[in-house]
Design a protein around this motif. Structure first.
Motif, mmCIF file in Angstrom:
data_model
loop_
_atom_site.group_PDB
_atom_site.id
_atom_site.type_symbol
_atom_site.label_atom_id
_atom_site.label_comp_id
_atom_site.label_asym_id
_atom_site.label_seq_id
_atom_site.Cartn_x
_atom_site.Cartn_y
_atom_site.Cartn_z
ATOM 1 N N VAL A 1 2.821 15.311 8.824
ATOM 2 C CA VAL A 1 1.808 14.254 8.871
ATOM 3 C C VAL A 1 1.043 14.195 7.550
ATOM 4 O O VAL A 1 0.818 13.108 7.000
ATOM 5 N N ALA A 2 0.678 15.349 7.009
ATOM 6 C CA ALA A 2 -0.036 15.379 5.731
ATOM 7 C C ALA A 2 0.817 14.765 4.619
ATOM 8 O O ALA A 2 0.318 13.982 3.802
ATOM 9 N N GLU A 3 2.106 15.088 4.606
ATOM 10 C CA GLU A 3 2.998 14.524 3.585
ATOM 11 C C GLU A 3 3.119 13.015 3.727
ATOM 12 O O GLU A 3 3.157 12.294 2.726
ATOM 13 N N LEU B 1 -0.005 11.498 2.306
ATOM 14 C CA LEU B 1 0.026 11.559 0.844
ATOM 15 C C LEU B 1 0.913 10.469 0.262
ATOM 16 O O LEU B 1 0.564 9.853 -0.755
ATOM 17 N N ARG B 2 2.060 10.217 0.898
ATOM 18 C CA ARG B 2 2.949 9.150 0.422
ATOM 19 C C ARG B 2 2.247 7.798 0.480
ATOM 20 O O ARG B 2 2.348 6.999 -0.454
ATOM 21 N N VAL B 3 1.524 7.538 1.552
ATOM 22 C CA VAL B 3 0.803 6.265 1.682
ATOM 23 C C VAL B 3 -0.258 6.149 0.598
ATOM 24 O O VAL B 3 -0.389 5.107 -0.061
ATOM 25 N N TYR B 4 -1.029 7.230 0.394
ATOM 26 C CA TYR B 4 -2.074 7.207 -0.638
ATOM 27 C C TYR B 4 -1.471 6.982 -2.019
ATOM 28 O O TYR B 4 -1.981 6.197 -2.813
ATOM 29 N N CYS C 1 -0.472 3.411 -2.447
ATOM 30 C CA CYS C 1 -1.659 2.564 -2.662
ATOM 31 C C CYS C 1 -2.180 2.712 -4.092
ATOM 32 O O CYS C 1 -2.559 1.718 -4.735
ATOM 33 N N LEU C 2 -2.216 3.930 -4.587
ATOM 34 C CA LEU C 2 -2.732 4.173 -5.937
ATOM 35 C C LEU C 2 -1.809 3.648 -7.017
ATOM 36 O O LEU C 2 -2.262 3.314 -8.116
ATOM 37 N N ASN C 3 -0.534 3.559 -6.736
ATOM 38 C CA ASN C 3 0.443 3.128 -7.738
ATOM 39 C C ASN C 3 0.670 1.612 -7.747
ATOM 40 O O ASN C 3 1.439 1.120 -8.565
ATOM 41 N N GLN C 4 0.006 0.893 -6.864
ATOM 42 C CA GLN C 4 0.146 -0.562 -6.871
ATOM 43 C C GLN C 4 -0.733 -1.167 -7.946
ATOM 44 O O GLN C 4 -1.834 -0.677 -8.202
ATOM 45 N N PRO C 5 -0.254 -2.245 -8.574
ATOM 46 C CA PRO C 5 -1.074 -2.891 -9.601
ATOM 47 C C PRO C 5 -2.363 -3.451 -8.984
ATOM 48 O O PRO C 5 -2.362 -3.878 -7.840
ATOM 49 N N GLN C 6 -3.417 -3.416 -9.774
ATOM 50 C CA GLN C 6 -4.704 -3.925 -9.314
ATOM 51 C C GLN C 6 -4.674 -5.450 -9.294
ATOM 52 O O GLN C 6 -4.038 -6.078 -10.119
#
Length: 69
Positions: free
Chosen positions: A52-54, A57-60, A63-68
């Motif tokens: 579940v933690a992994e 982390l993949r979702v986060y 989200c962080l790697n998507q262009p603003q």
């Protein structure tokens, strides 16, 4: 989630005949223990704290790697 006939039985919605069929199969099925063991292994593999933690982390990271915008 349930894998029909592997980790459990999925019964069609509001279908009492199908429910009876699945219950009868479970009562008389010889590999019921194997199905229970497979369900436990799937739960341990897919829903352990580590798994579940992994997945969080993949979702986060996605989200962080998507262009603003």
């Amino acid at each position: 989630m349930i894998d029909h006939d592997k980790t459990g039985m999925l019964v069609r919605y509001k279908d009492s005949a199908h429910l009876a069929e699945c219950l009868n199969k479970m009562i008389h099925q010889t590999d019921r223990d194997a199905m229970g063991k497979a369900a436990r292994q799937k739960a341990i593999h897919d829903y352990s704290e580590q798994a579940v933690a992994e997945s969080y982390l993949r979702v986060y990271e996605e989200c962080l790697n998507q262009p603003q915008r």
